[in-house]
Design a protein around this motif. Structure first.
Motif, PDB file in Angstrom:
ATOM      1  N   ARG A   1      -6.243   3.722   7.534  1.00  0.00           N
ATOM      2  CA  ARG A   1      -5.766   3.083   6.273  1.00  0.00           C
ATOM      3  C   ARG A   1      -6.087   1.787   6.157  1.00  0.00           C
ATOM      4  O   ARG A   1      -6.549   1.019   5.473  1.00  0.00           O
TER       5      ARG A   1
ATOM      6  N   THR B   1       0.085   4.273   0.375  1.00  0.00           N
ATOM      7  CA  THR B   1      -0.293   5.428   1.389  1.00  0.00           C
ATOM      8  C   THR B   1       0.684   4.977   2.651  1.00  0.00           C
ATOM      9  O   THR B   1       1.116   5.881   3.400  1.00  0.00           O
TER      10      THR B   1
ATOM     11  N   ASP C   1       0.707  -0.919  -0.229  1.00  0.00           N
ATOM     12  CA  ASP C   1       0.064  -0.040  -0.042  1.00  0.00           C
ATOM     13  C   ASP C   1       0.950   1.382   0.019  1.00  0.00           C
ATOM     14  O   ASP C   1       1.507   1.314   0.953  1.00  0.00           O
TER      15      ASP C   1
ATOM     16  N   GLN D   1       4.521   5.450   2.676  1.00  0.00           N
ATOM     17  CA  GLN D   1       4.985   6.743   2.658  1.00  0.00           C
ATOM     18  C   GLN D   1       5.488   7.064   4.180  1.00  0.00           C
ATOM     19  O   GLN D   1       6.470   7.731   4.078  1.00  0.00           O
TER      20      GLN D   1
ATOM     21  N   GLU E   1      -2.974   6.441   9.164  1.00  0.00           N
ATOM     22  CA  GLU E   1      -2.318   5.100   8.688  1.00  0.00           C
ATOM     23  C   GLU E   1      -3.082   3.912   9.435  1.00  0.00           C
ATOM     24  O   GLU E   1      -3.397   2.895   8.771  1.00  0.00           O
TER      25      GLU E   1
END
Length: 136
Positions: free
Chosen positions: A98, A40, A38, A43, A95
């Motif tokens: 997510r 996201t 993933d 990051q 996070e």
């Protein structure tokens, strides 16, 4: 662990209602397969580094054992505690959210019933305080 009256009325422990180890391991495998790449989540440099250091099959093994145990199954989780395993990752609330989105998507893909989904999400939610350490 003896099933509670509610579990007995619903057909046994959550582990039994999920179908046992085989279906749990398939859902966990799909979850890890969606989680690891993933963009996201990756990051976060600490998460990205951990993804490169910890093999997916290792994660799948431990998460499967943890879910099996937490849902009333016969497995025993022998990994680190949630706080110890995640402290260095500096996981944020975003996070966490997510990860929950990914998890809910995998549960929906596998058509996990609403009651069992809620129970699983309650178990996951019970770990949040030990995992989310970077609160803005």
């Amino acid at each position: 662990m003896a099933p509670t009256q509610t579990q007995a009325q619903q057909g046994g422990s959550l582990y039994e209602r999920l179908g046992g180890l085989a279906p749990i391991s398939v859902v966990v495998s799909d979850f890890i397969d969606a989680l690891v790449p993933d963009a996201t989540l990756n990051q976060n440099p600490a998460i990205d580094a951990a993804r490169k250091r910890v093999p997916s099959p290792y994660l799948k093994y431990h998460v499967t054992a943890m879910v099996c145990q937490a849902t009333g199954g016969p497995c025993q989780y022998h990994g680190k505690g949630m706080k110890e395993a995640h402290a260095h990752l500096n996981i944020t609330g975003q996070e966490w959210d997510r990860m929950l989105t990914i998890f809910k998507g995998v549960l929906a893909k596998h058509q996990v019933p609403a009651n069992e989904t809620k129970e699983l999400l309650d178990i996951v939610e019970s770990t949040k305080a030990d995992i989310v350490t970077n609160i803005p």
